[in-house]
Design an enzyme around this catalytic site. Sequence first.
Site, mmCIF file in Angstrom:
data_model
loop_
_atom_site.group_PDB
_atom_site.id
_atom_site.type_symbol
_atom_site.label_atom_id
_atom_site.label_comp_id
_atom_site.label_asym_id
_atom_site.label_seq_id
_atom_site.Cartn_x
_atom_site.Cartn_y
_atom_site.Cartn_z
ATOM 1 C CB SER A 270 -0.980 -0.160 1.476
ATOM 2 O OG SER A 270 -0.333 0.216 2.833
ATOM 3 C CE LYS A 271 -2.678 3.379 -1.277
ATOM 4 N NZ LYS A 271 -4.415 3.467 -0.740
#
Length: 468
Positions: A236-237
């Site tokens: 994820s980010k």
Amino acid sequence: MTVRTRFAPSPTGYLHIGGARTALFNWLFARHHRGRFVLRIEDTDVARSTEESIKAILDGMEWLGLDWDEGPYFQSKRFEIYRKHVDILLAKKLAYRCYCTPEELEERRRKAIQKGYPPRYDGRCRNIKDAPDMPFAVRFMVPEGTTTVEDLIRGRVSFDNEQLEDFVILRSDGTPTYNLCVVVDDAEMEISHVIRGDDHLNNTPKQILLYRALGYPVPFFAHLPMILGQDKTRLSKRHGATSVMAYKEMGYLPHALVNYLARLGWSYGDQEVFSRDELIEKFSLENVGRSSGIFNPEKLLWLNQHYIKNTSNEELAELMVPFLKTLGVDPSGDERLPRIVGTLKERAKTLKEMAEASLFYFKDEVNYDTSAVRKFLTPDRIELFELLVERLSGVEPFTEEGIEGAFRSILDEKGIKLKRLAQPVRVAITGRTVSPGIFETIGALGKERTISRLKRAISLMKDTNPTV
RNA sequence: GGUCCCAUCGUCUAGUGGCCUAGGACAUCGCCCUCUCAAGGCGAAAACACGGGUUCGACUCCCGUUGGGACCGCCA
């Protein structure tokens, strides 16, 4: 049978690394089998889908060179088709109206979890009468039994239907849900192989039930292992750059990313580097692994460096232009560019890095590193520099061999090592102690600029109180 | 919690019962090359999660344990 695969992202963000790999594997499989690759945008969640996101995904696909043969199809434009299928299921009594409100369901779910029961819909609306005036959702009636997924990567996976609740296929606002859309579309678009992330394996039995209820043939399934971040949680980010386009901006070559992604989860013996055609030729689902993999930016960087090294100077010159422009350099019309790139490509890991390292070639004022100047541009080299200016001026044409000849003649005469002369000259013309080979650097920089920089260095050295 | 999936060096992986003293690649470290930095060459360190079976023989097959992940929405 002709192979038909699809990539079906939902436009709620950019194209990320995981999605890109799913797209790539679908694309490779289709190309390998000379089949068709379909792009479909799953935008049934009207609230979360955006135009920008659609564009971002398309841009990402295009940059990676994943061309599609059909589409993009938009689920938001196919609501009528889904409605029709819901009606069929309703008519066949394979689905039913559910009048429970989301609030009631949420409350029941909460209680179930509290009591330690699985939070599943209890099917209470299965047999109640239709109430035309009340809002309703439509649920699929899951039959008893066992549903088995024949997965091309995982093998045979069985699910007890008791684990599957009567899931919603049409929301009370009249819009269809994912499981219904995906089945209807894959069936109508005649997708032969559904290749997607592992996270969908648990949805697959529901979908198989839907295929059967609708009388459609069940396609082949292949569930790809997930890509995780360094901490082994889903990428994820938080794990840094996960957007495909971010890699473009950081100066990655699209094929480096393609090659890297292909090898994350798939292998072909000991081979690490594959051309596009090789990938197509050698790709197969049998060589896809089953365990999830951790995204390793360093290996990607290595591949990028590898491909930069092996890309022609002309091509790199063109690719580097936008990076130079963002650094304030407009290289248009500068014929030296391919040659400049040639001196840099062995030591650049990204195009961005390469552009930064090339700045000294373009800037008129050399940006001196003060400690380098202090160490190497000392008065005792004045004579050497003057001699070099003289010899270099006589080199015609200004080739690398000629430049080296000029250097060697001085070294022979003075009986000194190249090192003694090369480092100060490097500082004089690049401003720093690190650069490509000195002869190639001078060659790429050009005669005029080299001599003027040497002269500037001489005056610096002569200045007892230099300001740099 | 329930269901499902997964398990070889730090990471990506090869390995499909004897070829394994477990191979390659990235990263790390050392040496060589060398005008700096890279690149390149050579080399080092580094793994079969654990416990039971099956078998003449298990990294490979089965079971369990442990660990990790996914899914359990009127999201996709």
